[in-house]
Scaffold this motif. Structure first.
Motif, PDB file in Angstrom:
ATOM      1  N   THR A  26      28.900  18.450 -26.128  1.00 33.78           N
ATOM      2  CA  THR A  26      28.538  17.146 -25.582  1.00 33.78           C
ATOM      3  C   THR A  26      29.325  16.028 -26.248  1.00 33.78           C
ATOM      4  N   ALA A  27      30.109  16.381 -27.283  1.00 33.68           N
ATOM      5  CA  ALA A  27      30.879  15.352 -27.985  1.00 33.68           C
ATOM      6  C   ALA A  27      32.030  15.967 -28.760  1.00 33.68           C
ATOM      7  N   CYS A  28      33.075  15.145 -28.944  1.00 33.37           N
ATOM      8  CA  CYS A  28      34.154  15.422 -29.893  1.00 33.37           C
ATOM      9  C   CYS A  28      33.968  14.392 -31.000  1.00 33.37           C
ATOM     10  N   ASN A  29      33.721  14.862 -32.203  1.00 31.97           N
ATOM     11  CA  ASN A  29      33.466  13.981 -33.341  1.00 31.97           C
ATOM     12  C   ASN A  29      34.451  14.375 -34.431  1.00 31.97           C
ATOM     13  N   VAL A  30      35.451  13.506 -34.712  1.00 32.19           N
ATOM     14  CA  VAL A  30      36.520  13.883 -35.629  1.00 32.19           C
ATOM     15  C   VAL A  30      36.679  12.865 -36.754  1.00 32.19           C
ATOM     16  N   VAL A  31      37.277  13.338 -37.840  1.00 30.80           N
ATOM     17  CA  VAL A  31      37.674  12.479 -38.960  1.00 30.80           C
ATOM     18  C   VAL A  31      39.196  12.538 -39.028  1.00 30.80           C
ATOM     19  N   SER A  63      31.077  16.657 -16.818  1.00 23.88           N
ATOM     20  CA  SER A  63      30.215  16.538 -17.992  1.00 23.88           C
ATOM     21  C   SER A  63      30.571  15.255 -18.710  1.00 23.88           C
ATOM     22  N   ALA A  64      29.560  14.541 -19.173  1.00 27.57           N
ATOM     23  CA  ALA A  64      29.789  13.348 -19.989  1.00 27.57           C
ATOM     24  C   ALA A  64      29.974  13.805 -21.430  1.00 27.57           C
ATOM     25  N   ILE A  65      31.133  13.511 -21.985  1.00 28.84           N
ATOM     26  CA  ILE A  65      31.457  13.939 -23.346  1.00 28.84           C
ATOM     27  C   ILE A  65      31.707  12.697 -24.188  1.00 28.84           C
ATOM     28  N   GLY A  66      30.968  12.584 -25.292  1.00 34.36           N
ATOM     29  CA  GLY A  66      31.149  11.460 -26.205  1.00 34.36           C
ATOM     30  C   GLY A  66      32.380  11.678 -27.078  1.00 34.36           C
ATOM     31  N   PRO A 110      34.573   4.287 -30.101  1.00 36.08           N
ATOM     32  CA  PRO A 110      33.739   5.311 -29.443  1.00 36.08           C
ATOM     33  C   PRO A 110      33.683   5.076 -27.933  1.00 36.08           C
ATOM     34  N   LEU A 111      33.616   6.150 -27.177  1.00 34.98           N
ATOM     35  CA  LEU A 111      33.460   6.064 -25.732  1.00 34.98           C
ATOM     36  C   LEU A 111      32.921   7.380 -25.193  1.00 34.98           C
ATOM     37  N   CYS A 134      40.674  18.038 -30.518  1.00 35.49           N
ATOM     38  CA  CYS A 134      39.362  18.624 -30.224  1.00 35.49           C
ATOM     39  C   CYS A 134      39.560  19.420 -28.935  1.00 35.49           C
ATOM     40  N   TYR A 135      39.154  20.680 -28.951  1.00 36.89           N
ATOM     41  CA  TYR A 135      39.352  21.545 -27.789  1.00 36.89           C
ATOM     42  C   TYR A 135      38.012  21.782 -27.100  1.00 36.89           C
TER      43      TYR A 135
END
Length: 134
Positions: A116-121, A26-29, A50-51, A75-76
Motif C-alpha cells: 500500500t506504500a513505498c516508504n524509503v530513506v 491501487s492507491a499507493i502512498g 509525500p503523495l 521500490c519495486y
C-alpha cells in the motif's frame, strides 16, 4: 423478479469474479526521508513526496525516488496472482462453468499489488573525488 435473478446469474457465470469486483488500480502512498523527493514510476516523473498515486494493479511497477545530494532508491511493486480470486472463480467454476475461470485468467484480473506504500530513506550521495564533505 425471477427474470432479474436469472439475469444476475447469467452475468456472474459469464464473467470472472475478479473481472467484476477486483480494482484495476491501487492507491499507493509514496513517502521518503527527506521529503520532497522526485517520484519516477516506470520512467515517468509523477510528483514529489509525500503523495498517493493510482497505479495499475495488474502489472508490476518500478518506483525510483530522486533528490539532489542523495543517492537514488528504488521500490519495486510486484503484481501477483491474488489467491482468493482464484478460489472464488474455481469453486463455482467446477459446479457451473469454467468460463469465469478463463475470463479472469485471460484478462489478468486475478493480479494485484499487495503493498500500500513505498516508504524509503534516501542516503546522502558519496562526496565526489576532491570534494570536501559538508
Amino acid at each position: 423478479m425471477k427474470h432479474l435473478a436469472v439475469l444476475v446469474l447469467m452475468v456472474v457465470s459469464s464473467s470472472g469474479c475478479a473481472t467484476l469486483f477486483n480494482n484495476e488500480v491501487s492507491a499507493i502512498g509514496m513517502y521518503s526521508s527527506p521529503m520532497e523527493a522526485d517520484v519516477w514510476v516506470d520512467g515517468t516523473m509523477r510528483g514529489k513526496t509525500p503523495l498517493s498515486l493510482e497505479l495499475d494493479s495488474r502489472k508490476p511497477h518500478t518506483v525510483v525516488f530522486r533528490k539532489e545530494g542523495h543517492s537514488d532508491v528504488a521500490c519495486y511493486l510486484i503484481s501477483d496472482i491474488e489467491r482468493h480470486w482464484l478460489l472464488v472463480d474455481l469453486v463455482p467454476g467446477l459446479l457451473l462453468s469454467v468460463f469465469p475461470l478463463v475470463v479472469d485468467a485471460v484478462t489478468g484480473d486475478w493480479r494485484g499489488i499487495d503493498e500500500t506504500a513505498c516508504n524509503v530513506v534516501l542516503p546522502q550521495a558519496p562526496a565526489a573525488e576532491g570534494e570536501v564533505p559538508s
